[in-house]
Design a protein around this motif. Structure first.
Motif, PDB file in Angstrom:
ATOM      1  N   HIS A   1     -34.861  -3.977 -12.362  1.00  0.00           N
ATOM      2  CA  HIS A   1     -34.943  -4.434 -10.969  1.00  0.00           C
ATOM      3  C   HIS A   1     -33.922  -3.788 -10.042  1.00  0.00           C
ATOM      4  O   HIS A   1     -34.250  -3.321  -8.963  1.00  0.00           O
ATOM      5  CB  HIS A   1     -34.722  -5.944 -10.898  1.00  0.00           C
ATOM      6  CG  HIS A   1     -35.876  -6.732 -11.438  1.00  0.00           C
ATOM      7  ND1 HIS A   1     -37.170  -6.406 -11.165  1.00  0.00           N
ATOM      8  CD2 HIS A   1     -35.924  -7.825 -12.230  1.00  0.00           C
ATOM      9  CE1 HIS A   1     -37.973  -7.271 -11.773  1.00  0.00           C
ATOM     10  NE2 HIS A   1     -37.242  -8.140 -12.427  1.00  0.00           N
TER      11      HIS A   1
ATOM     12  N   ALA B   1     -39.914  -3.598 -14.201  1.00  0.00           N
ATOM     13  CA  ALA B   1     -38.825  -4.093 -15.043  1.00  0.00           C
ATOM     14  C   ALA B   1     -39.275  -4.219 -16.499  1.00  0.00           C
ATOM     15  O   ALA B   1     -38.552  -3.838 -17.422  1.00  0.00           O
ATOM     16  CB  ALA B   1     -38.309  -5.427 -14.512  1.00  0.00           C
TER      17      ALA B   1
ATOM     18  N   TYR C   1     -45.681 -10.222 -14.594  1.00  0.00           N
ATOM     19  CA  TYR C   1     -44.937  -9.339 -15.499  1.00  0.00           C
ATOM     20  C   TYR C   1     -45.885  -8.482 -16.340  1.00  0.00           C
ATOM     21  O   TYR C   1     -45.796  -7.261 -16.368  1.00  0.00           O
ATOM     22  CB  TYR C   1     -44.054 -10.166 -16.439  1.00  0.00           C
ATOM     23  CG  TYR C   1     -43.138 -11.104 -15.717  1.00  0.00           C
ATOM     24  CD1 TYR C   1     -41.820 -10.753 -15.486  1.00  0.00           C
ATOM     25  CD2 TYR C   1     -43.584 -12.350 -15.258  1.00  0.00           C
ATOM     26  CE1 TYR C   1     -40.966 -11.609 -14.818  1.00  0.00           C
ATOM     27  CE2 TYR C   1     -42.735 -13.207 -14.587  1.00  0.00           C
ATOM     28  CZ  TYR C   1     -41.432 -12.827 -14.372  1.00  0.00           C
ATOM     29  OH  TYR C   1     -40.603 -13.674 -13.698  1.00  0.00           O
TER      30      TYR C   1
ATOM     31  N   GLU D   1     -42.107  -6.686 -10.963  1.00  0.00           N
ATOM     32  CA  GLU D   1     -41.917  -7.216 -12.308  1.00  0.00           C
ATOM     33  C   GLU D   1     -42.450  -6.249 -13.364  1.00  0.00           C
ATOM     34  O   GLU D   1     -41.867  -6.084 -14.431  1.00  0.00           O
ATOM     35  CB  GLU D   1     -42.575  -8.590 -12.458  1.00  0.00           C
ATOM     36  CG  GLU D   1     -41.807  -9.735 -11.807  1.00  0.00           C
ATOM     37  CD  GLU D   1     -40.337  -9.817 -12.220  1.00  0.00           C
ATOM     38  OE1 GLU D   1     -39.958  -9.251 -13.268  1.00  0.00           O
ATOM     39  OE2 GLU D   1     -39.558 -10.417 -11.471  1.00  0.00           O
TER      40      GLU D   1
ATOM     41  N   HIS E   1     -33.987  -5.031 -18.113  1.00  0.00           N
ATOM     42  CA  HIS E   1     -34.987  -5.601 -17.200  1.00  0.00           C
ATOM     43  C   HIS E   1     -34.388  -5.938 -15.828  1.00  0.00           C
ATOM     44  O   HIS E   1     -34.889  -5.489 -14.803  1.00  0.00           O
ATOM     45  CB  HIS E   1     -35.588  -6.857 -17.845  1.00  0.00           C
ATOM     46  CG  HIS E   1     -36.569  -7.587 -16.969  1.00  0.00           C
ATOM     47  ND1 HIS E   1     -37.916  -7.611 -17.237  1.00  0.00           N
ATOM     48  CD2 HIS E   1     -36.403  -8.317 -15.841  1.00  0.00           C
ATOM     49  CE1 HIS E   1     -38.533  -8.307 -16.298  1.00  0.00           C
ATOM     50  NE2 HIS E   1     -37.642  -8.760 -15.440  1.00  0.00           N
ATOM     51  N   GLU E   2     -33.310  -6.695 -15.839  1.00  0.00           N
ATOM     52  CA  GLU E   2     -32.754  -7.165 -14.569  1.00  0.00           C
ATOM     53  C   GLU E   2     -31.990  -6.079 -13.831  1.00  0.00           C
ATOM     54  O   GLU E   2     -32.046  -5.994 -12.617  1.00  0.00           O
ATOM     55  CB  GLU E   2     -31.806  -8.361 -14.791  1.00  0.00           C
ATOM     56  CG  GLU E   2     -32.471  -9.610 -15.347  1.00  0.00           C
ATOM     57  CD  GLU E   2     -33.459 -10.259 -14.376  1.00  0.00           C
ATOM     58  OE1 GLU E   2     -33.363 -10.025 -13.158  1.00  0.00           O
ATOM     59  OE2 GLU E   2     -34.338 -10.993 -14.853  1.00  0.00           O
TER      60      GLU E   2
HETATM   61 ZN    ZN Z   1     -37.978  -9.613 -13.588  1.00  0.00          ZN
END
Ligand code: ZN
Ligand code: ZN
Length: 581
Positions: A421, A449, A531, A446, A415-416
């Motif tokens: 991202h 991700a 998200y 978001e 995710h990050e």
């Molecule tokens: Zn995020």
């Protein structure tokens, strides 16, 4: 132009790397450049945060004059850009126009209706501005030192104005402001104090810097005292207001921040449905995994207990508190290898990711976040900030690590960092359109991700391990629950007790994690919906795209094409992508 939106986890960057075939309109380009010049002048902190070093030395004083100037700027620019007829613009310019008009409207709404400058004392914090200037690799150390010294001169007036602005604050934002301002003291007493010794500069300039720093320190301490006095005696500022927005403000902020086609009610209902589906999948996986942990003992009849029992076992596999940051670091090369061999998306080897401990002033909101350079400082490193667990009690860190266990930590890194991202932001920064870079859409960011988490597993990351899938769904359930939580807090008066139950029972979250999320939900609004909102829009778009491409569908093509338009609303990307087919 999130003027008062300090809780964006990412710096926003966008792009449009597809060259438009249509001629550009020179009048439009000129209007954009005038618009930006005035925008920077009115928002020097924002300008500095995107890397414009000319504005490093300026600090905006958050007073009535400044708000009025922004409002008349918005009115004037709205007229200018509305007057451009779409027929006279290229497609890319039409999107720019739309983004500008949206941002103008949004910034006016924040000043006139949302008024967080009154009720959110945590908006007043010079820490992140100053440290991003310190970290900027754009100018020489001497330049940055002189700019900071000048900026420090305005800090006392800044905090004096901040104190005057506060009217009927919420208790939670006052407490947050107190916590963050206290952290800021440390930044002034260590990092900034040591700076003159580390910089080649005349003694006289060192002395000026130091006296400005000490005056600023006094101003922050005085701000802290006034926050403490508000907490003791709220009636001095009109009493505390409820942190819940209520339906009207919530609906407006939802539209203004997310820019999706669904209404809050529609998104909420979709989330409830996805929650049920995820729990069904989790039950199947838990039954499958049961014998591995419980031998011949049959799973209990109760769905909740069956899933929880398996999660409890899987959560025991986690790093030691002291190894937390290091464990995250080690996973990054593995993700790179998978993405490259499986042809998920091209990565740029010239832009490495720097994993580090979160700077102290920035702690207290998210456990992990990407801190990336703006469009004017592309050469600056991207940091992956991880908050170390050193200040937690043994009990707290155990609970935290059961949540961020060996399975979910992989999802977190997807995710990050890769291909979440960090990868998205690299693509976004290849942009020739400044507007798309600057006014990026948090929902898209978001959503991307969150989309990559499922996409990676679907593509075989983790070899279809049912344990990883089960923990993935737990993670996904958290995303879905974020939306349900945010909606119910602001529209249905959800209590802390019921909110905790929604997270711990409904989504199998650890107590510690749920308690933190509750705090975050009190502090932010709408952001927690972004998200799931973005994920569901991207996921739906991919299935439309798949249907159209039939056997020509390649995941790499979809991913790269999707990111090539920059961080603009998914609906805009959708019309551009489908048009190209
Ligand atoms: Zn995020
Ligand atoms: Zn343990």
């Amino acid at each position: 132009m999130r003027l008062f939106f300090f809780f964006v986890l990412l710096l926003s960057l966008g792009s449009c790397s597809t060259a438009s075939k249509t001629e550009t309109n020179p009048k439009f380009s000129k209007a954009v450049s005038t618009f930006l010049d005035e925008l920077w002048d009115l928002n020097p902190d924002y300008a500095a945060s995107v890397g414009l070093s000319k504005y490093f030395s300026r600090l905006e004083i958050p007073n009535e004059d400044s708000r009025n100037a922004k409002l008349s700027f918005a009115l004037k620019q709205k007229k200018i850009f509305s007057d451009f007829k779409n027929e006279t613009l290229s497609l890319s310019e039409q999107i720019d126009k739309e983004l500008i008009l949206d941002e103008i409207e949004s910034s006016a709404w924040y000043i006139q209706s949302f008024k967080s400058y009154q009720w959110n004392p945590s908006l007043y914090n010079v820490g992140s501005d100053m440290s991003s200037i310190l970290e900027s690799q754009k100018e020489s150390a001497t330049f940055r030192f002189k700019a900071l010294s000048k900026k420090l001169k305005s800090v006392p007036l800044y905090y004096k104005t901040a104190k005057k602005n506060i009217y009927r604050p919420t208790k939670v934002h006052t407490e947050l402001a107190l916590k963050q301002s206290t952290g800021l003291i440390q930044f002034f007493e260590t990092t900034l104090k040591e700076l003159p010794e580390k910089t080649k500069i005349s003694v006289q300039e060192k002395n000026i810097f130091n006296s400005n720093r000490l005056a600023s320190l006094e101003a922050i301490k005085s701000y802290i005292r006034s926050l403490e006095s508000i907490l003791k005696n709220p009636s001095s500022v009109g009493g505390f207001r409820d942190f819940r927005l209520g339906k009207t403000l919530y609906d407006q902020k939802f539209t203004s921040d997310l820019k999706i086609t669904l209404t809050p009610e529609q998104l909420y209902k979709k989330a409830i449905k996805d929650k049920e589906n995820a729990r069904k999948e989790m039950y199947k996986l838990a039954v499958q995994l049961y014998p591995k942990f419980y031998g011949k003992t049959k799973p209990p009849r109760n769905t909740q207990k069956t899933i929880q029992n398996v999660i409890d076992k899987l959560s025991l596999a986690h790093p030691q508190p002291k190894d937390f940051v290091e464990t995250v670091k080690k996973q990054i090369p593995e993700l790179i290898r998978f993405v490259e061999t499986k042809k998920i998306i091209s990565l740029d080897p010239k832009k490495p990711l720097n994993v580090r401990e979160t700077p102290i002033y920035a702690r207290g909101f998210a456990g992990a976040s990407i801190d990336s350079p703006g469009p004017f400082e592309k050469e600056r490193e991207t940091f992956y900030n991880i908050t170390p667990l050193e200040n937690m009690t043994a009990e707290e860190s155990e609970s935290y690590l059961r949540e961020y266990n060996n399975y979910t930590l992989q999802i977190l890194n997807i995710h990050e960092a890769i291909p979440g991202h960090y990868t998205q932001l690299i693509y976004a920064n290849q942009s020739p359109s400044l507007i798309k870079s600057l006014f990026s859409n948090g929902t898209m960011i978001e959503g991307w991700a969150v989309y990559t988490e499922r996409m990676m597993l679907e593509e075989g990351y983790g070899n279809n391990d049912p344990a990883l899938w089960l923990m993935y769904y737990k993670w996904f359930l958290r995303v879905v629950t974020n939306t349900i939580l945010d909606y119910e807090i602001h529209n249905k008066n959800l209590s802390r007790k019921d909110g905790m139950k929604l997270m711990t029972e409904g989504a199998f979250q650890e107590n510690e994690e749920a308690a933190k999320k509750w705090t975050r939900a009190e502090i932010s609004q709408i952001q927690l919906c972004s998200y799931y909102a973005g994920f569901s829009e991207i996921y739906d778009l991919r299935s439309i795209y798949k249907d159209k491409m039939k056997s020509d569908f390649k995941i790499k093509d979809f991913n790269e094409k999707f990111l090539s338009f920059g961080s603009i609303p998914v609906q805009n990307i959708k019309s551009l992508m489908l048009k190209e087919i």
